[in-house]
Design a protein around this motif. Sequence first.
Motif, PDB file in Angstrom:
ATOM      1  N   LEU A  88       0.857  -1.179   0.000  1.00  0.00           N
ATOM      2  CA  LEU A  88       0.000   0.000   0.000  1.00  0.00           C
ATOM      3  C   LEU A  88       0.893   1.229   0.000  1.00  0.00           C
ATOM      4  CD1 LEU A  88      -2.984   0.831   0.191  1.00  0.00           C
ATOM      5  CD2 LEU A  88      -2.751   0.800   2.671  1.00  0.00           C
ATOM      6  N   GLU A  89       0.654   2.151  -0.915  1.00  0.00           N
ATOM      7  CA  GLU A  89       1.503   3.337  -1.036  1.00  0.00           C
ATOM      8  C   GLU A  89       1.403   4.199   0.217  1.00  0.00           C
ATOM      9  OE1 GLU A  89       0.495   5.364  -4.652  1.00  0.00           O
ATOM     10  OE2 GLU A  89       0.725   3.545  -5.834  1.00  0.00           O
ATOM     11  N   GLY A  90       2.504   4.871   0.543  1.00  0.00           N
ATOM     12  CA  GLY A  90       2.599   5.675   1.755  1.00  0.00           C
ATOM     13  C   GLY A  90       1.460   6.659   1.936  1.00  0.00           C
ATOM     14  N   MET A  91       1.070   7.336   0.849  1.00  0.00           N
ATOM     15  CA  MET A  91      -0.026   8.310   0.939  1.00  0.00           C
ATOM     16  C   MET A  91      -1.307   7.624   1.411  1.00  0.00           C
ATOM     17  SD  MET A  91      -1.728  10.588  -2.113  1.00  0.00           S
ATOM     18  CE  MET A  91      -2.476   9.196  -2.942  1.00  0.00           C
ATOM     19  N   PHE A  92      -1.576   6.417   0.902  1.00  0.00           N
ATOM     20  CA  PHE A  92      -2.793   5.706   1.281  1.00  0.00           C
ATOM     21  C   PHE A  92      -2.691   5.142   2.690  1.00  0.00           C
ATOM     22  CE2 PHE A  92      -2.852   5.410  -3.411  1.00  0.00           C
ATOM     23  CZ  PHE A  92      -3.983   6.192  -3.617  1.00  0.00           C
ATOM     24  N   VAL A  93      -1.473   4.772   3.107  1.00  0.00           N
ATOM     25  CA  VAL A  93      -1.282   4.308   4.483  1.00  0.00           C
ATOM     26  C   VAL A  93      -1.643   5.441   5.436  1.00  0.00           C
ATOM     27  CG1 VAL A  93       0.418   3.555   6.197  1.00  0.00           C
ATOM     28  CG2 VAL A  93       0.459   2.576   3.899  1.00  0.00           C
ATOM     29  N   ARG A  94      -1.134   6.638   5.163  1.00  0.00           N
ATOM     30  CA  ARG A  94      -1.436   7.796   6.024  1.00  0.00           C
ATOM     31  C   ARG A  94      -2.920   8.158   5.985  1.00  0.00           C
ATOM     32  NH1 ARG A  94       3.026   9.416   3.459  1.00  0.00           N
ATOM     33  NH2 ARG A  94       1.855  10.763   2.054  1.00  0.00           N
ATOM     34  N   ASP A  95      -3.483   8.243   4.789  1.00  0.00           N
ATOM     35  CA  ASP A  95      -4.856   8.716   4.637  1.00  0.00           C
ATOM     36  C   ASP A  95      -5.903   7.716   5.137  1.00  0.00           C
ATOM     37  OD1 ASP A  95      -3.829  11.012   3.550  1.00  0.00           O
ATOM     38  OD2 ASP A  95      -4.411  10.537   1.485  1.00  0.00           O
ATOM     39  N   ALA A  97      -5.271   5.528   7.832  1.00  0.00           N
ATOM     40  CA  ALA A  97      -4.918   5.044   9.169  1.00  0.00           C
ATOM     41  C   ALA A  97      -6.087   5.090  10.133  1.00  0.00           C
ATOM     42  CB  ALA A  97      -3.733   5.842   9.723  1.00  0.00           C
ATOM     43  N   ASP A  98      -6.870   6.171  10.097  1.00  0.00           N
ATOM     44  CA  ASP A  98      -7.958   6.302  11.059  1.00  0.00           C
ATOM     45  C   ASP A  98      -9.023   5.235  10.868  1.00  0.00           C
ATOM     46  OD1 ASP A  98      -8.742   7.491   8.609  1.00  0.00           O
ATOM     47  OD2 ASP A  98      -9.988   9.003   9.594  1.00  0.00           O
ATOM     48  N   PHE A  99      -9.484   5.025   9.643  1.00  0.00           N
ATOM     49  CA  PHE A  99     -10.545   4.033   9.494  1.00  0.00           C
ATOM     50  C   PHE A  99     -10.014   2.606   9.503  1.00  0.00           C
ATOM     51  CE2 PHE A  99      -9.952   5.005   4.912  1.00  0.00           C
ATOM     52  CZ  PHE A  99      -9.883   3.741   4.368  1.00  0.00           C
ATOM     53  N   ARG A 100      -8.744   2.380   9.136  1.00  0.00           N
ATOM     54  CA  ARG A 100      -8.177   1.038   9.274  1.00  0.00           C
ATOM     55  C   ARG A 100      -8.145   0.645  10.739  1.00  0.00           C
ATOM     56  NH1 ARG A 100      -3.629   2.827   6.792  1.00  0.00           N
ATOM     57  NH2 ARG A 100      -2.440   1.839   8.449  1.00  0.00           N
ATOM     58  N   ALA A 101      -7.763   1.591  11.600  1.00  0.00           N
ATOM     59  CA  ALA A 101      -7.729   1.320  13.040  1.00  0.00           C
ATOM     60  C   ALA A 101      -9.142   1.117  13.588  1.00  0.00           C
ATOM     61  CB  ALA A 101      -7.031   2.464  13.766  1.00  0.00           C
ATOM     62  N   ALA A 102     -10.069   1.979  13.195  1.00  0.00           N
ATOM     63  CA  ALA A 102     -11.443   1.889  13.697  1.00  0.00           C
ATOM     64  C   ALA A 102     -12.119   0.586  13.305  1.00  0.00           C
ATOM     65  CB  ALA A 102     -12.268   3.079  13.199  1.00  0.00           C
ATOM     66  N   LEU A 103     -11.813   0.081  12.121  1.00  0.00           N
ATOM     67  CA  LEU A 103     -12.452  -1.140  11.637  1.00  0.00           C
ATOM     68  C   LEU A 103     -11.621  -2.395  11.893  1.00  0.00           C
ATOM     69  CD1 LEU A 103     -13.773   0.218   8.228  1.00  0.00           C
ATOM     70  CD2 LEU A 103     -15.063  -0.105  10.350  1.00  0.00           C
ATOM     71  N   GLY A 104     -10.419  -2.230  12.433  1.00  0.00           N
ATOM     72  CA  GLY A 104      -9.576  -3.382  12.730  1.00  0.00           C
ATOM     73  C   GLY A 104      -8.926  -3.999  11.501  1.00  0.00           C
ATOM     74  N   ILE A 105      -8.843  -3.243  10.423  1.00  0.00           N
ATOM     75  CA  ILE A 105      -8.310  -3.777   9.168  1.00  0.00           C
ATOM     76  C   ILE A 105      -6.845  -4.183   9.290  1.00  0.00           C
ATOM     77  CG2 ILE A 105      -7.742  -3.135   6.777  1.00  0.00           C
ATOM     78  CD1 ILE A 105     -10.390  -1.539   6.774  1.00  0.00           C
ATOM     79  N   ASP A 106      -6.090  -3.459  10.096  1.00  0.00           N
ATOM     80  CA  ASP A 106      -4.669  -3.790  10.247  1.00  0.00           C
ATOM     81  C   ASP A 106      -4.458  -5.147  10.908  1.00  0.00           C
ATOM     82  OD1 ASP A 106      -4.090  -1.382   9.067  1.00  0.00           O
ATOM     83  OD2 ASP A 106      -3.475  -0.386  10.917  1.00  0.00           O
ATOM     84  N   ARG A 107      -5.510  -5.688  11.534  1.00  0.00           N
ATOM     85  CA  ARG A 107      -5.397  -7.002  12.177  1.00  0.00           C
ATOM     86  C   ARG A 107      -5.742  -8.145  11.219  1.00  0.00           C
ATOM     87  NH1 ARG A 107      -8.219  -4.086  16.193  1.00  0.00           N
ATOM     88  NH2 ARG A 107     -10.102  -5.264  15.732  1.00  0.00           N
ATOM     89  N   TYR A 108      -6.217  -7.837  10.009  1.00  0.00           N
ATOM     90  CA  TYR A 108      -6.516  -8.882   9.029  1.00  0.00           C
ATOM     91  C   TYR A 108      -5.206  -9.551   8.631  1.00  0.00           C
ATOM     92  CZ  TYR A 108     -11.173  -6.811   8.118  1.00  0.00           C
ATOM     93  OH  TYR A 108     -12.446  -6.332   8.208  1.00  0.00           O
ATOM     94  N   PRO A 109      -5.208 -10.861   8.450  1.00  0.00           N
ATOM     95  CA  PRO A 109      -3.971 -11.553   8.066  1.00  0.00           C
ATOM     96  C   PRO A 109      -3.323 -10.974   6.809  1.00  0.00           C
ATOM     97  CG  PRO A 109      -5.634 -13.153   8.708  1.00  0.00           C
ATOM     98  CD  PRO A 109      -6.311 -11.802   8.670  1.00  0.00           C
ATOM     99  N   SER A 110      -4.123 -10.542   5.847  1.00  0.00           N
ATOM    100  CA  SER A 110      -3.541 -10.024   4.602  1.00  0.00           C
ATOM    101  C   SER A 110      -2.892  -8.664   4.782  1.00  0.00           C
ATOM    102  CB  SER A 110      -4.599  -9.965   3.495  1.00  0.00           C
ATOM    103  OG  SER A 110      -5.638  -9.087   3.868  1.00  0.00           O
ATOM    104  N   ALA A 111      -3.131  -7.984   5.903  1.00  0.00           N
ATOM    105  CA  ALA A 111      -2.519  -6.671   6.124  1.00  0.00           C
ATOM    106  C   ALA A 111      -1.000  -6.775   6.136  1.00  0.00           C
ATOM    107  CB  ALA A 111      -3.016  -6.053   7.429  1.00  0.00           C
ATOM    108  N   ARG A 112      -0.491  -7.906   6.550  1.00  0.00           N
ATOM    109  CA  ARG A 112       0.972  -8.054   6.578  1.00  0.00           C
ATOM    110  C   ARG A 112       1.570  -7.959   5.177  1.00  0.00           C
ATOM    111  NH1 ARG A 112      -0.748 -13.302   7.820  1.00  0.00           N
ATOM    112  NH2 ARG A 112      -0.356 -14.746   6.112  1.00  0.00           N
ATOM    113  N   ASN A 113       0.779  -8.234   4.164  1.00  0.00           N
ATOM    114  CA  ASN A 113       1.286  -8.151   2.788  1.00  0.00           C
ATOM    115  C   ASN A 113       1.296  -6.718   2.251  1.00  0.00           C
ATOM    116  OD1 ASN A 113       1.485 -10.939   2.698  1.00  0.00           O
ATOM    117  ND2 ASN A 113      -0.598 -11.149   1.971  1.00  0.00           N
ATOM    118  N   THR A 114       0.404  -5.880   2.729  1.00  0.00           N
ATOM    119  CA  THR A 114       0.292  -4.532   2.173  1.00  0.00           C
ATOM    120  C   THR A 114       0.879  -3.455   3.069  1.00  0.00           C
ATOM    121  OG1 THR A 114      -1.943  -4.315   3.072  1.00  0.00           O
ATOM    122  CG2 THR A 114      -1.745  -5.057   0.798  1.00  0.00           C
TER     123      THR A 114
END
Length: 118
Positions: A88-95, A97-114
């Motif tokens: 995932l490109e840096g700009m999208f990681v920053r933009d 971050a708030d909803f990824r944290a709120a929805l728990g997306i960073d805890r999905y197994p595939s998050a380690r790939n992006t």
Amino acid sequence: MLRASANARGLTVDLQAVADTKRDSGIPEGGALLAFADAVTGSDGQAMARARADLRRALGPAALVQAAAIAGNFNMNDRAANATGILLEGMFVRDSADFRAALGIDRYPSARNTLRPK
């Protein structure tokens, strides 16, 4: 994209409705759209038939076709990116971050790939 289009239309969107479908998303007919998204990612054929019929009734046949095309395209893009290890490109990681944290997306197994460091 959802936030930008909602802002352009003056809508306040509750992204938590993606994870908790009892919440009002703030999107007109959002309940029908979320039910369709859940059915598309599930394996219950009857739920899929109900979700298609409900979405067609709520927003019309053209919206059903558009929603199906978006779901199919997202699935294809997501799988291709995940399979090839596209970060995932840096700009999208920053933009996002708030909803990824709120929805728990960073805890999905595939998050380690992006989200892994470059």
